[in-house]
Structures are given as structure tokens and as C-alpha cells.
Design a protein around this motif. Sequence first.
Motif, mmCIF file in Angstrom:
data_model
loop_
_atom_site.group_PDB
_atom_site.id
_atom_site.type_symbol
_atom_site.label_atom_id
_atom_site.label_comp_id
_atom_site.label_asym_id
_atom_site.label_seq_id
_atom_site.Cartn_x
_atom_site.Cartn_y
_atom_site.Cartn_z
ATOM 1 N N LEU A 195 -8.433 -3.356 7.257
ATOM 2 C CA LEU A 195 -9.798 -2.851 7.427
ATOM 3 C C LEU A 195 -10.514 -2.624 6.103
ATOM 4 C CD1 LEU A 195 -11.990 -1.765 9.384
ATOM 5 C CD2 LEU A 195 -10.948 0.495 9.096
ATOM 6 N N MET A 196 -9.805 -2.084 5.092
ATOM 7 C CA MET A 196 -10.451 -1.695 3.833
ATOM 8 C C MET A 196 -9.977 -2.513 2.632
ATOM 9 S SD MET A 196 -12.612 0.536 4.770
ATOM 10 C CE MET A 196 -13.165 1.091 3.166
ATOM 11 N N MET A 197 -9.259 -3.595 2.854
ATOM 12 C CA MET A 197 -8.869 -4.555 1.817
ATOM 13 C C MET A 197 -8.169 -3.903 0.625
ATOM 14 S SD MET A 197 -12.032 -7.288 1.774
ATOM 15 C CE MET A 197 -11.153 -8.391 0.675
ATOM 16 N N GLY A 198 -7.275 -2.966 0.907
ATOM 17 C CA GLY A 198 -6.497 -2.318 -0.151
ATOM 18 C C GLY A 198 -7.010 -0.964 -0.565
ATOM 19 N N GLU A 199 -8.284 -0.684 -0.318
ATOM 20 C CA GLU A 199 -8.849 0.610 -0.700
ATOM 21 C C GLU A 199 -8.198 1.758 0.068
ATOM 22 O OE1 GLU A 199 -11.540 1.415 -3.021
ATOM 23 O OE2 GLU A 199 -10.782 -0.508 -3.719
ATOM 24 N N GLY A 200 -7.622 1.454 1.231
ATOM 25 C CA GLY A 200 -6.991 2.495 2.033
ATOM 26 C C GLY A 200 -5.697 3.030 1.458
ATOM 27 N N TYR A 201 -5.154 2.381 0.420
ATOM 28 C CA TYR A 201 -3.951 2.896 -0.251
ATOM 29 C C TYR A 201 -4.384 3.908 -1.316
ATOM 30 C CZ TYR A 201 -2.114 -1.390 1.880
ATOM 31 O OH TYR A 201 -1.778 -2.391 2.755
ATOM 32 N N ASN A 203 -3.647 7.169 -1.866
ATOM 33 C CA ASN A 203 -2.623 7.971 -2.545
ATOM 34 C C ASN A 203 -1.985 7.167 -3.680
ATOM 35 O OD1 ASN A 203 0.692 8.661 -2.250
ATOM 36 N ND2 ASN A 203 -0.671 10.419 -2.581
ATOM 37 N N ASN A 204 -1.663 5.915 -3.402
ATOM 38 C CA ASN A 204 -1.109 5.038 -4.440
ATOM 39 C C ASN A 204 -2.072 4.926 -5.620
ATOM 40 O OD1 ASN A 204 0.878 4.575 -2.538
ATOM 41 N ND2 ASN A 204 0.254 2.462 -2.101
ATOM 42 N N HIS A 205 -3.358 4.770 -5.299
ATOM 43 C CA HIS A 205 -4.360 4.581 -6.347
ATOM 44 C C HIS A 205 -4.498 5.823 -7.212
ATOM 45 C CE1 HIS A 205 -7.901 3.499 -8.515
ATOM 46 N NE2 HIS A 205 -8.653 4.383 -7.909
ATOM 47 N N HIS A 206 -4.435 6.997 -6.609
ATOM 48 C CA HIS A 206 -4.530 8.212 -7.417
ATOM 49 C C HIS A 206 -3.296 8.398 -8.300
ATOM 50 C CE1 HIS A 206 -8.161 10.647 -6.630
ATOM 51 N NE2 HIS A 206 -8.256 9.888 -5.553
ATOM 52 N N LYS A 207 -2.173 7.865 -7.882
ATOM 53 C CA LYS A 207 -0.962 7.936 -8.699
ATOM 54 C C LYS A 207 -1.020 6.946 -9.856
ATOM 55 C CE LYS A 207 3.331 8.957 -9.802
ATOM 56 N NZ LYS A 207 3.677 10.274 -10.411
ATOM 57 N N PHE A 208 -1.496 5.728 -9.582
ATOM 58 C CA PHE A 208 -1.542 4.670 -10.592
ATOM 59 C C PHE A 208 -2.961 4.116 -10.674
ATOM 60 C CE2 PHE A 208 2.791 4.441 -8.687
ATOM 61 C CZ PHE A 208 3.523 4.857 -9.802
ATOM 62 N N ALA A 209 -3.849 4.878 -11.263
ATOM 63 C CA ALA A 209 -5.281 4.529 -11.245
ATOM 64 C C ALA A 209 -5.599 3.268 -12.032
ATOM 65 C CB ALA A 209 -6.100 5.699 -11.784
ATOM 66 N N SER A 210 -4.789 2.904 -13.002
ATOM 67 C CA SER A 210 -5.096 1.738 -13.826
ATOM 68 C C SER A 210 -4.445 0.463 -13.318
ATOM 69 C CB SER A 210 -4.641 1.986 -15.276
ATOM 70 O OG SER A 210 -3.237 2.155 -15.341
ATOM 71 N N ARG A 211 -3.730 0.515 -12.199
ATOM 72 C CA ARG A 211 -3.122 -0.686 -11.620
ATOM 73 C C ARG A 211 -4.150 -1.464 -10.803
ATOM 74 N NH1 ARG A 211 0.651 -0.589 -7.860
ATOM 75 N NH2 ARG A 211 2.016 -2.236 -8.612
ATOM 76 N N ALA A 212 -4.170 -2.767 -10.992
ATOM 77 C CA ALA A 212 -5.079 -3.606 -10.215
ATOM 78 C C ALA A 212 -4.621 -3.709 -8.771
ATOM 79 C CB ALA A 212 -5.156 -4.994 -10.839
ATOM 80 N N ASN A 213 -3.325 -3.660 -8.543
ATOM 81 C CA ASN A 213 -2.746 -3.761 -7.200
ATOM 82 C C ASN A 213 -2.539 -2.356 -6.639
ATOM 83 O OD1 ASN A 213 -1.377 -4.355 -4.865
ATOM 84 N ND2 ASN A 213 0.316 -5.449 -5.856
ATOM 85 N N PHE A 214 -3.268 -2.020 -5.574
ATOM 86 C CA PHE A 214 -3.154 -0.680 -4.996
ATOM 87 C C PHE A 214 -1.942 -0.546 -4.079
ATOM 88 C CE2 PHE A 214 -7.997 0.423 -5.257
ATOM 89 C CZ PHE A 214 -7.917 0.289 -6.629
ATOM 90 N N GLY A 215 -1.350 -1.647 -3.688
ATOM 91 C CA GLY A 215 -0.155 -1.596 -2.855
ATOM 92 C C GLY A 215 1.071 -1.263 -3.694
ATOM 93 N N VAL A 216 2.016 -0.527 -3.097
ATOM 94 C CA VAL A 216 3.254 -0.174 -3.788
ATOM 95 C C VAL A 216 4.467 -0.664 -2.985
ATOM 96 C CG1 VAL A 216 4.725 1.729 -4.575
ATOM 97 C CG2 VAL A 216 2.258 1.800 -4.996
ATOM 98 N N LYS A 217 4.510 -0.319 -1.708
ATOM 99 C CA LYS A 217 5.618 -0.742 -0.866
ATOM 100 C C LYS A 217 5.404 -2.183 -0.406
ATOM 101 C CE LYS A 217 6.947 3.866 0.727
ATOM 102 N NZ LYS A 217 7.204 4.745 1.894
ATOM 103 N N TRP A 218 6.467 -2.808 0.062
ATOM 104 C CA TRP A 218 6.435 -4.234 0.402
ATOM 105 C C TRP A 218 5.385 -4.574 1.460
ATOM 106 C CZ3 TRP A 218 7.196 -6.004 5.345
ATOM 107 C CH2 TRP A 218 7.782 -5.114 6.259
ATOM 108 N N HIS A 219 5.165 -3.639 2.384
ATOM 109 C CA HIS A 219 4.215 -3.909 3.465
ATOM 110 C C HIS A 219 2.777 -3.563 3.091
ATOM 111 C CE1 HIS A 219 3.921 0.433 4.292
ATOM 112 N NE2 HIS A 219 5.238 0.471 4.167
ATOM 113 N N GLU A 220 2.553 -2.934 1.963
ATOM 114 C CA GLU A 220 1.215 -2.512 1.546
ATOM 115 C C GLU A 220 0.519 -3.682 0.833
ATOM 116 O OE1 GLU A 220 2.201 2.257 1.042
ATOM 117 O OE2 GLU A 220 2.182 0.957 -0.718
ATOM 118 N N ILE A 221 -0.029 -4.569 1.618
ATOM 119 C CA ILE A 221 -0.681 -5.765 1.074
ATOM 120 C C ILE A 221 -2.109 -5.416 0.680
ATOM 121 C CG2 ILE A 221 -1.353 -8.148 1.522
ATOM 122 C CD1 ILE A 221 0.832 -8.179 3.715
ATOM 123 N N ASP A 222 -2.423 -5.613 -0.574
ATOM 124 C CA ASP A 222 -3.760 -5.337 -1.100
ATOM 125 C C ASP A 222 -4.524 -6.661 -1.136
ATOM 126 O OD1 ASP A 222 -6.019 -4.775 -2.583
ATOM 127 O OD2 ASP A 222 -4.964 -3.657 -4.142
#
Length: 246
Positions: A195-201, A203-222
Amino acid sequence: MTVIIFVLTLWYGGLFFQSFFLHRYAAHQVFTMSKTAERITFILTWIFQGSSYLSAYGYGIMHRMHHAYTDTEKDPHSPLYDANLFAMMWKTKNIYQAINQQQIPVEDRFTKHVPQWKRFDTFASSRVSRFMWIGFYITFFMLFATAWWQWLLLPIALLMAPIHGVIINWFGHIYGYENFKMKNTSKNLFPIDVLMMGEGYHNNHHKFASRANFGVKWHEIDFTYVIIKILDTIGFIKLKPVTAKV
């Protein structure tokens, strides 16, 4: 069916440029691009966001403030300090406009390298531009709507960018799951964020704000990151090396 396809195009087109350009480029600078590519992306952002166009300058600064002051009184948008999502949206709008119109002082750390195209932003953010897009959307619905309920999609088309924002900035701080324990309320909304093309991750983004990929776990496809990798491969942008969180 034509109206549904039209609204879906606006949803994902506007969402992509909000995530790709305003969020990951303007606010976090996770990649670089040439001035020509930047100007092209400004124009495409205006085309897909239309009546709800957001300035890269105002968005970039405000989002940096959100990360610096998450869930405090200085946060431009937090469920902890706003009575409801409409109050939060109104507060966010006022802060965004004050930044764009330089009505409030902004620390230098929030303005560093934020892209700005003043002449274009003046036009794209103007009432003339917004009413032009509103007229186009209404005309499109008049020509292609085949059922009364399709007109219920018109407000979504008109307010696309704020709707994208409130999904993450309100619901993304209330509902969902956490991969990381943070000193804020950020959550991941979806295990697979179509629905949100990766923006919905979020919590991940607040942990790693400078990462281009917001997904962390295998199923978190950004899905935005997938496109970013393609644009990096063809040379339209250049991804920066992954660094520590911002």
C-alpha cells in the motif's frame, strides 16, 4: 474502471515521488542526482501530486525536524501531542507553510543541502496551479465516472499527499509491530508494504534513517527501494554508501 485506474495511478505515482524525492532525497540525502535529474523530478512530483503538491524544501526540513524531535512537543506531527489526526494534519500544514514562507527560524542543520527550486515551487504551490489540477480532476471524473460511488474517490485524488502523510505520521505511530525498541512510538504498519511502497516500515526507518532500503526482514519488501536500485543502475541517481543512522 477508468476512474479507478486514474486514482491508483495518482496514488502510487504521487506516493513514489513523495518517498523517492521528498523523503529519501530531500530529507535524508540517501542518494545524489544531477541538477538536470533533480529538475525533472521536481516536475514529475508536481504532475503526480497535482493539487496536493508538496515542496521538497518544506517537506525536507519538516521531516528532519520530525526525526530530531520525534514524539516531543517540538515534533511537527505526533499522536502524543495532537488530539486527533485532523488536528495533527492542520498543525503539520501550518508548520510546513511557515517553513516555506520563512516565517519561523530554522536551524542550519535542518536546511543543509535541502533542494530548492524557488521559481518552480512558487508556481507549483500556487492557487492557480492547485485549482488547475482540481479542475482537471473534476473534468476527468465527469467524463469517465460510470457510477455514483466513484465520486467518493475524488477527495482522495484532491488530497493525495496529506493522506499519504497521515497514514504514516498518525497510524504509523499507533498501530503495527516493532523490529526495534525505540525511544519513540514508531511502528511498522505492514509485514509486506504494498500500500505505501516501503514507507510503512516506519519503525525500521526511525532506527536506520540514512538507509535507502526501509525493509529489514526478508519479507519486508521496499518497492520504492527496488525502483531506486534500478535508477542507480541506469545512472539517473547515485546511491550513497550505507552509513550509521542519522
